[in-house]
Scaffold this active site. Structure first.
Site, PDB file in Angstrom:
ATOM      1  N   ASN A  16       0.514  -0.980   0.174  1.00 57.74           N
ATOM      2  CA  ASN A  16       0.171  -0.118   0.287  1.00 57.74           C
ATOM      3  C   ASN A  16       0.925   1.300  -0.338  1.00 57.74           C
ATOM      4  OD1 ASN A  16      -2.380   1.999   0.688  1.00 57.74           O
ATOM      5  ND2 ASN A  16      -2.376   1.439   2.310  1.00 57.74           N
ATOM      6  N   LYS A  18      -0.172   4.229  -0.464  1.00 60.74           N
ATOM      7  CA  LYS A  18      -0.489   5.589   0.026  1.00 60.74           C
ATOM      8  C   LYS A  18      -0.390   6.691  -1.304  1.00 60.74           C
ATOM      9  CE  LYS A  18      -0.013   3.427   4.539  1.00 60.74           C
ATOM     10  NZ  LYS A  18      -0.356   3.740   6.112  1.00 60.74           N
ATOM     11  N   HIS A 102      -9.642   1.152   4.248  1.00 58.01           N
ATOM     12  CA  HIS A 102      -8.669   1.491   5.217  1.00 58.01           C
ATOM     13  C   HIS A 102      -9.266   2.741   5.892  1.00 58.01           C
ATOM     14  CE1 HIS A 102      -4.788   2.685   5.935  1.00 58.01           C
ATOM     15  NE2 HIS A 102      -4.041   1.409   5.395  1.00 58.01           N
ATOM     16  N   GLU A 104      -6.958   4.720   7.188  1.00 62.21           N
ATOM     17  CA  GLU A 104      -6.892   6.857   6.981  1.00 62.21           C
ATOM     18  C   GLU A 104      -8.086   6.728   5.293  1.00 62.21           C
ATOM     19  OE1 GLU A 104      -2.850   6.051   5.274  1.00 62.21           O
ATOM     20  OE2 GLU A 104      -2.453   4.810   7.319  1.00 62.21           O
ATOM     21  N   GLU A 174      -6.383  -5.010  10.177  1.00 61.90           N
ATOM     22  CA  GLU A 174      -5.598  -3.821  10.460  1.00 61.90           C
ATOM     23  C   GLU A 174      -5.633  -3.459  11.663  1.00 61.90           C
ATOM     24  OE1 GLU A 174      -3.063  -2.996   6.729  1.00 61.90           O
ATOM     25  OE2 GLU A 174      -4.907  -1.146   6.551  1.00 61.90           O
ATOM     26  N   GLY A 180       1.217   1.866  10.969  1.00 65.99           N
ATOM     27  CA  GLY A 180       2.286   3.560  10.656  1.00 65.99           C
ATOM     28  C   GLY A 180       2.959   3.961  11.957  1.00 65.99           C
ATOM     29  N   SER A 219       2.534  -2.623  10.510  1.00 69.07           N
ATOM     30  CA  SER A 219       4.102  -2.626  11.086  1.00 69.07           C
ATOM     31  C   SER A 219       4.643  -3.470  10.790  1.00 69.07           C
ATOM     32  CB  SER A 219       3.746  -1.577  12.583  1.00 69.07           C
ATOM     33  OG  SER A 219       3.685  -0.452  12.966  1.00 69.07           O
TER      34      SER A 219
HETATM   35  C1  PEP Z   1      -0.942   0.138   5.736  1.00 71.10           C
HETATM   36  O1  PEP Z   1      -1.420   1.338   5.741  1.00 71.10           O
HETATM   37  O2  PEP Z   1      -2.000  -0.837   5.123  1.00 71.10           O
HETATM   38  C2  PEP Z   1      -0.041  -0.283   6.779  1.00 71.10           C
HETATM   39  C3  PEP Z   1      -0.029  -1.444   7.171  1.00 71.10           C
HETATM   40  O3  PEP Z   1       0.737   0.847   6.843  1.00 71.10           O
HETATM   41  P1  PEP Z   1       1.903   0.102   7.790  1.00 71.10           P
HETATM   42  O4  PEP Z   1       2.947  -0.946   7.515  1.00 71.10           O
HETATM   43  O5  PEP Z   1       3.401   1.325   7.682  1.00 71.10           O
HETATM   44  O6  PEP Z   1       1.991  -0.214   9.343  1.00 71.10           O
END
Ligand code: PEP
Length: 258
Positions: A16, A18, A102, A104, A174, A180, A219
């Protein structure tokens, strides 16, 4: 309505990106993906890039075994919806996957579960595999209601369209607090939630439960990927930050192969 016929891989690692990257950086990154990841046998790698770079992803990834996708989809077929991008448009660029729900987006753009459910169905109707993100916030985890929260996110789709729509779909667990932050869920925390998702769908539709892929996101990094991907019912990962670093991403994708 077109139906999906492509064969599901055993595991998936979905990048992803973003709203990051530019034409020049993307070229370097995508070429590195091709160079380092085209030989994977059990794992489908997918690069979900910003809309304007779908054509670039298509031209660099075509024939490599690495698929590409988008990070959102319009819920309508076409019409006067300024700023939206339809499923048919994504298909024009060979896009086979789309990240939906997601956190975000859900937070910043107030996406409702109903909206996400409609997008899920539009994607499926066009042969695009939805990668549906579900997960609880830190407050919800501390209150111990994570199963209730994730259950409700799935229930909206189930109530609107039935559990069978999860056949060959992807759900990514998630936890919002892990995205993040550098603080991934422990294998035990992830195990419990993945088992919950698998049981919930299997209980309603055993075929869908068997054929659903459940990824972990939040993460994931080269240090924790092997341990997380070894957990039962974790079929790979959704990767944000580390997908922008070709070396780190390769280690994570190879961890999914074992
Ligand atoms: C995400 O945005 O879906 C994600 C898992 O980000 P990160 O790996 O940076 O935590």
């Amino acid at each position: 309505m077109k139906t999906q016929t492509k064969k599901m891989a055993k595991n998936f690692v979905v990048a992803n990106w973003k709203m990051q990257g530019n034409f020049k950086q993307n070229q370097v990154l995508l070429e590195a993906y091709v160079q380092s990841l085209s030989d994977l046998k059990e794992t489908q790698v997918v690069a979900c890039v910003p809309y304007p770079y779908l054509a670039q992803a298509q031209s660099l990834l075509q024939g490599s075994g690495i698929a590409w996708g988008a990070q959102n989809i319009g819920k309508n077929e076409d019409g006067p919806f300024t700023g939206e991008v339809s499923a048919a448009m994504l298909r024009d660029f060979g896009c086979e996957y789309v990240i939906l729900g997601h956190s975000e987006r859900a937070t910043a753009y107030c996406e409702s579960d109903e909206n996400i459910a409609q997008k899920f169905m539009v994607a499926k109707a066009h042969g695009i595999t939805p990668v549906l993100c579900v997960g609880e916030t830190l407050i919800e985890r501390e209150a111990g209601v994570m199963e209730m929260v994730v259950g409700k996110q799935l229930d909206t789709i189930i109530e609107m369209y039935g559990a069978n729509v999860f056949v060959d779909a992807i759900v990514s667990y998630e936890p919002v607090w892990a995205i993040g932050t550098g603080l991934a869920a422990t294998p035990d925390q992830a195990k419990a939630m993945h088992q919950f998702v698998r049981h919930k769908i299997t209980h309603l539709d055993s075929d869908a439960g068997k054929r659903l892929k459940i990824l972990y996101g939040g993460s994931v990094n080269p240090q924790n990927a092997v341990q997380l991907f070894a957990v039962q019912n974790i079929d790979g990962g959704l990767i944000g930050r580390c997908s922008l670093n070709a070396q780190e991403f390769e280690i994570i994708c190879r961890a999914a192969e074992v």
